[in-house]
Scaffold this active site. Structure first.
Site, PDB file in Angstrom:
ATOM      1  CG  HIS A 169      -5.653  37.664 -38.158  1.00 14.04           C
ATOM      2  ND1 HIS A 169      -6.028  36.369 -37.867  1.00 14.04           N
ATOM      3  CD2 HIS A 169      -6.809  38.374 -38.212  1.00 14.04           C
ATOM      4  CE1 HIS A 169      -7.357  36.308 -37.784  1.00 14.04           C
ATOM      5  NE2 HIS A 169      -7.848  37.513 -37.967  1.00 14.04           N
ATOM      6  CD  GLU A 170      -6.780  42.061 -36.818  1.00 14.05           C
ATOM      7  OE1 GLU A 170      -7.745  42.444 -37.503  1.00 14.05           O
ATOM      8  OE2 GLU A 170      -6.877  41.119 -36.017  1.00 14.05           O
TER       9      GLU A 170
ATOM     10  N   GLY B  88      -7.280  41.854 -31.884  1.00 11.46           N
ATOM     11  CA  GLY B  88      -7.188  42.698 -33.075  1.00 11.46           C
ATOM     12  C   GLY B  88      -8.540  42.814 -33.748  1.00 11.46           C
TER      13      GLY B  88
ATOM     14  CG  LEU C 250     -13.872  39.300 -32.747  1.00 10.99           C
ATOM     15  CD1 LEU C 250     -14.007  40.793 -32.467  1.00 10.99           C
ATOM     16  CD2 LEU C 250     -14.479  38.483 -31.619  1.00 10.99           C
TER      17      LEU C 250
HETATM   18 ZN   LIG Z   1      -9.764  38.359 -37.889  1.00 11.47          ZN
END
Ligand SMILES: [Zn+2]
Length: 173
Positions: A137-138, A46, A96
């Site tokens: 999460h996104e 994601g 990330l």
């Molecule tokens: Zn993230």
């Protein structure tokens, strides 16, 4: 398509709030493609626009083989959570924007979300398991929340210290 810059914590741009898009036009579709390309390039599942310093409520998800019931990339603009289950799950999450950190996060097992797809059509999705985790999460990213905010403050401080140290080391090379 183009690869996007990836901001890492504690970059202040990660903690802002993203703005809704008016509609999914060719510019937003291009952003969706760029998010997806950046996601694939980095073997992620994601990626949200805020992670690239773009304050728009747009995200891309592709769980690939890890998702049994949605085997194509999910591109979302203006995603909204309408309902989450009381039942929770524990998922080992990474990000990330928080490199080299993998930690157990507790989130609702199921999440119902609506969003505009790449054709500007309103969609509703009932997600469960890993997909539900990833969507939450996104969406957190669009609200300026990193997954480490779900941990105890002690644990979070330890991680932030580590990230700061890594950044310093990088800078001195
Ligand atoms: Zn993230």
């Amino acid at each position: 398509m183009a690869l996007l810059e990836i901001l890492t914590a504690p970059d202040p741009r990660l903690y802002g709030k993203a703005f809704p898009v008016q509609k999914v036009d060719s510019a937003i579709r291009k952003l969706m493609d760029d998010l997806l390309e950046t996601l694939y390039e980095n073997n992620a599942v994601g990626f949200a626009s805020m992670q690239a310093g773009i304050q728009k409520r747009v995200l891309a998800i592709d769980l690939g083989e890890r998702n049994n019931f949605f085997r194509k990339p999910l591109l979302m603009a203006n995603p909204e959570l309408h309902w989450v289950s009381l039942e929770t799950q524990v998922t080992k999450e990474g990000c990330l924007s928080v490199p080299n950190v993998w930690l157990d996060v507790i989130r609702p097992l199921e999440a119902h979300v609506s969003y505009l797809d790449e054709n500007n059509q309103r969609q509703h999705l009932k997600a469960k398991g890993l997909l539900a985790d990833c969507i939450q999460h996104e969406i957190d990213h669009l609200n300026g929340i990193l997954f480490i905010e779900h941990l105890s403050s002690l644990k979070r401080e330890m991680i932030m210290r580590k990230l700061m140290k890594n950044k310093k080391n990088k800078g001195s090379l």
